[in-house]
Motif scaffolding. Structure first.
Motif, mmCIF file in Angstrom:
data_model
loop_
_atom_site.group_PDB
_atom_site.id
_atom_site.type_symbol
_atom_site.label_atom_id
_atom_site.label_comp_id
_atom_site.label_asym_id
_atom_site.label_seq_id
_atom_site.Cartn_x
_atom_site.Cartn_y
_atom_site.Cartn_z
ATOM 1 N N LEU A 157 -6.852 3.689 -2.705
ATOM 2 C CA LEU A 157 -5.627 2.801 -3.062
ATOM 3 C C LEU A 157 -6.113 1.595 -3.567
ATOM 4 O O LEU A 157 -5.752 1.099 -4.672
ATOM 5 C CB LEU A 157 -4.792 2.649 -1.951
ATOM 6 C CG LEU A 157 -4.051 3.905 -1.548
ATOM 7 C CD1 LEU A 157 -3.131 3.548 -0.095
ATOM 8 C CD2 LEU A 157 -2.952 4.525 -2.504
ATOM 9 N N TYR A 184 0.833 -1.157 -0.006
ATOM 10 C CA TYR A 184 0.115 0.124 0.110
ATOM 11 C C TYR A 184 0.886 1.235 0.010
ATOM 12 O O TYR A 184 0.610 2.290 -0.828
ATOM 13 C CB TYR A 184 -1.068 -0.020 1.393
ATOM 14 C CG TYR A 184 -2.056 -0.745 1.188
ATOM 15 C CD1 TYR A 184 -3.370 -0.469 0.729
ATOM 16 C CD2 TYR A 184 -2.073 -2.135 1.694
ATOM 17 C CE1 TYR A 184 -4.542 -1.142 0.565
ATOM 18 C CE2 TYR A 184 -3.060 -2.916 1.531
ATOM 19 C CZ TYR A 184 -4.359 -2.616 1.107
ATOM 20 O OH TYR A 184 -5.445 -3.447 1.040
ATOM 21 N N TYR A 220 1.861 12.070 0.306
ATOM 22 C CA TYR A 220 1.936 10.717 0.713
ATOM 23 C C TYR A 220 0.762 10.439 1.820
ATOM 24 O O TYR A 220 0.114 9.038 1.785
ATOM 25 C CB TYR A 220 3.486 10.090 1.051
ATOM 26 C CG TYR A 220 3.368 8.849 1.756
ATOM 27 C CD1 TYR A 220 3.381 7.735 1.153
ATOM 28 C CD2 TYR A 220 3.620 8.861 3.266
ATOM 29 C CE1 TYR A 220 3.474 6.334 1.635
ATOM 30 C CE2 TYR A 220 3.728 7.697 3.712
ATOM 31 C CZ TYR A 220 3.747 6.496 3.337
ATOM 32 O OH TYR A 220 3.605 5.135 3.740
ATOM 33 N N ALA A 230 0.948 4.443 -2.791
ATOM 34 C CA ALA A 230 0.818 5.767 -2.172
ATOM 35 C C ALA A 230 1.985 6.591 -2.567
ATOM 36 O O ALA A 230 1.805 7.642 -2.908
ATOM 37 C CB ALA A 230 0.675 5.883 -0.739
ATOM 38 N N PHE A 240 -2.666 10.237 0.638
ATOM 39 C CA PHE A 240 -2.889 9.276 -0.147
ATOM 40 C C PHE A 240 -3.137 7.883 0.630
ATOM 41 O O PHE A 240 -4.084 7.051 0.518
ATOM 42 C CB PHE A 240 -2.114 9.009 -1.387
ATOM 43 C CG PHE A 240 -2.199 9.869 -2.548
ATOM 44 C CD1 PHE A 240 -3.438 10.462 -2.820
ATOM 45 C CD2 PHE A 240 -1.030 10.457 -2.999
ATOM 46 C CE1 PHE A 240 -3.283 11.242 -3.847
ATOM 47 C CE2 PHE A 240 -1.034 11.498 -3.913
ATOM 48 C CZ PHE A 240 -2.236 11.660 -4.320
ATOM 49 N N LEU A 241 -2.199 7.703 1.557
ATOM 50 C CA LEU A 241 -2.147 6.532 2.383
ATOM 51 C C LEU A 241 -3.506 6.371 3.353
ATOM 52 O O LEU A 241 -3.757 5.066 3.678
ATOM 53 C CB LEU A 241 -0.769 6.280 3.142
ATOM 54 C CG LEU A 241 -0.435 5.200 3.997
ATOM 55 C CD1 LEU A 241 -0.239 3.824 2.887
ATOM 56 C CD2 LEU A 241 0.613 5.243 4.786
#
Ligand code: AQP
Length: 334
Positions: A302, A63, A292, A67, A295-296
């Motif tokens: 994701l 993941y 980051y 990301a 997104f994470l």
């Protein structure tokens, strides 16, 4: 396959926290090809298991790597971003290519020799045949260019040999790819042993600057970087590997040339210079780190990108694999 459009393919293993070596040597260069090429960038989790991984860590890093691709500016609308193990054609073509790869060729691979020395208790067949899986990754997409750091050039050369060998027996099957290196940053060295490549699996965290290190950590690591007993900021990789590595990193992150960097720090000593390298690195990475984290935090996004990327990649991979099977004489009944 892509109506005249050229193809760029590359990948990164989720085998540790990504370093500025991975960023400058590879990921930053991935983006260079986003505009004009059809691009496939993959998280190569099947490569990662050539060395023992803790499953929960591998899953989490998969993941994280996706990301990070996106945080480094790879837009999933323009680039096919996906996870290798979600496209089974990679493993299937790898088997076929194993039958077109010589034992002697694989035995000569520097990374195999290095990694088998480092993991003497687990010299498995996958570690040995890693380059044929990498060849399958690349050849499935009729790739023209493979943006990589210098340590992977030998594997791309072997991929070319495998493609040429296959094409000689079964003409017009694969596009023969070439490795493309960044002008600057193709081999970022360890901060504590500057004769050695900076590696995400290095056991000494002070040798490595991770993309996600915080500002203070980055500055501290550069302050402790091994240099030499002189005080001249001069680019001479054989004579002054530590300082030369720092000049390269500074130049990559600021866009200044090596000569401009030497002039800027003439007569200023290593203390000032190391601080400037740390600050330039932290400044350049800060926006990547912010994106980051966003997104994470969005796991559903994701996962949906992973699914979309795998579906896109499969469409192309399936075509190549079907062509290969037909040429080999495998019966395909639909
Ligand atoms: N130090 C480096 N300088 C420039 N490029 C680098 N790359 C790796 N280290 C440097 C490039 O990053 C891409 C992805 O690498 P990988 O994940 O396939 O694994 P690697 O090449 O084996 O890199 P590491 O960081 O050393 O991983 P570990 O420690 O797991 O083996 C490649 O294009 C590589 O050239």
């Amino acid at each position: 396959m892509f109506k005249g459009q050229k193809v760029s393919f590359s990948g990164v293993q989720p085998s540790g926290n990504l370093t500025i070596g991975n960023y400058l040597g590879a990921i930053r260069n991935f983006k260079e090809y986003s505009e004009q090429y059809k691009t496939f960038y993959c998280v190569v989790d099947e490569h990662a298991i050539t060395v023992r991984q803790v499953p929960a860590d591998l899953r989490r890093r998969t993941y994280e790597t996706l990301a990070l691709y996106m945080a480094c500016g790879l837009d999933p609308e323009r680039n096919t971003l996906y996870v290798q193990s979600m496209v089974h054609e990679h493993a299937e073509l790898a088997w076929i290519l194993n039958c077109f790869t010589m034992f002697g060729e694989l035995s000569r691979m520097t990374q195999f020799k290095d990694k088998s020395a480092r993991h003497a208790d687990n010299i498995n067949a996958g570690l040995f045949t890693y380059p044929t899986l990498m060849a399958a990754d690349i050849l499935l997409y009729q790739t023209d260019v493979v943006p990589v750091g210098v340590d992977q050039v030998q594997h791309v050369e072997l991929c070319r040999d495998i493609a040429n060998r296959f094409n000689q027996i079964h003409p017009d099957t694969f596009t023969v790819p070439e490795a493309v290196l960044p002008k600057n940053g193709k081999k970022i060295m360890s901060l504590s042993e500057p004769e050695k490549k900076m590696s995400k699996s290095d056991e000494n965290p002070n040798a490595v600057v991770y993309i996600l290190d915080d500002r203070d950590t980055i500055i501290r690591k550069f302050k402790r970087a091994v240099t030499d007993s002189e005080s001249e900021v001069r680019f001479a990789p054989d004579e002054k590997p530590g300082v030369s590595n720092l000049i390269t990193i500074y130049s990559c992150f600021t866009g200044k040339t090596i000569e401009e960097t030497e002039r800027e720090f003439a007569g200023r000593g290593y203390g000032d210079f190391k601080l400037a390298v740390g600050e330039a690195t932290a400044d350049a990475l800060a926006p990547v780190q912010t994106r980051y984290r966003e997104f994470l935090a969005d796991r559903a996004m994701l996962e949906s990108q992973m699914k979309k990327g795998a579906m896109e990649a499969t469409c192309y991979a399936r075509d190549t694999l079907a062509r290969v099977k037909k040429k080999l004489g495998f019966v395909q009944v639909r």
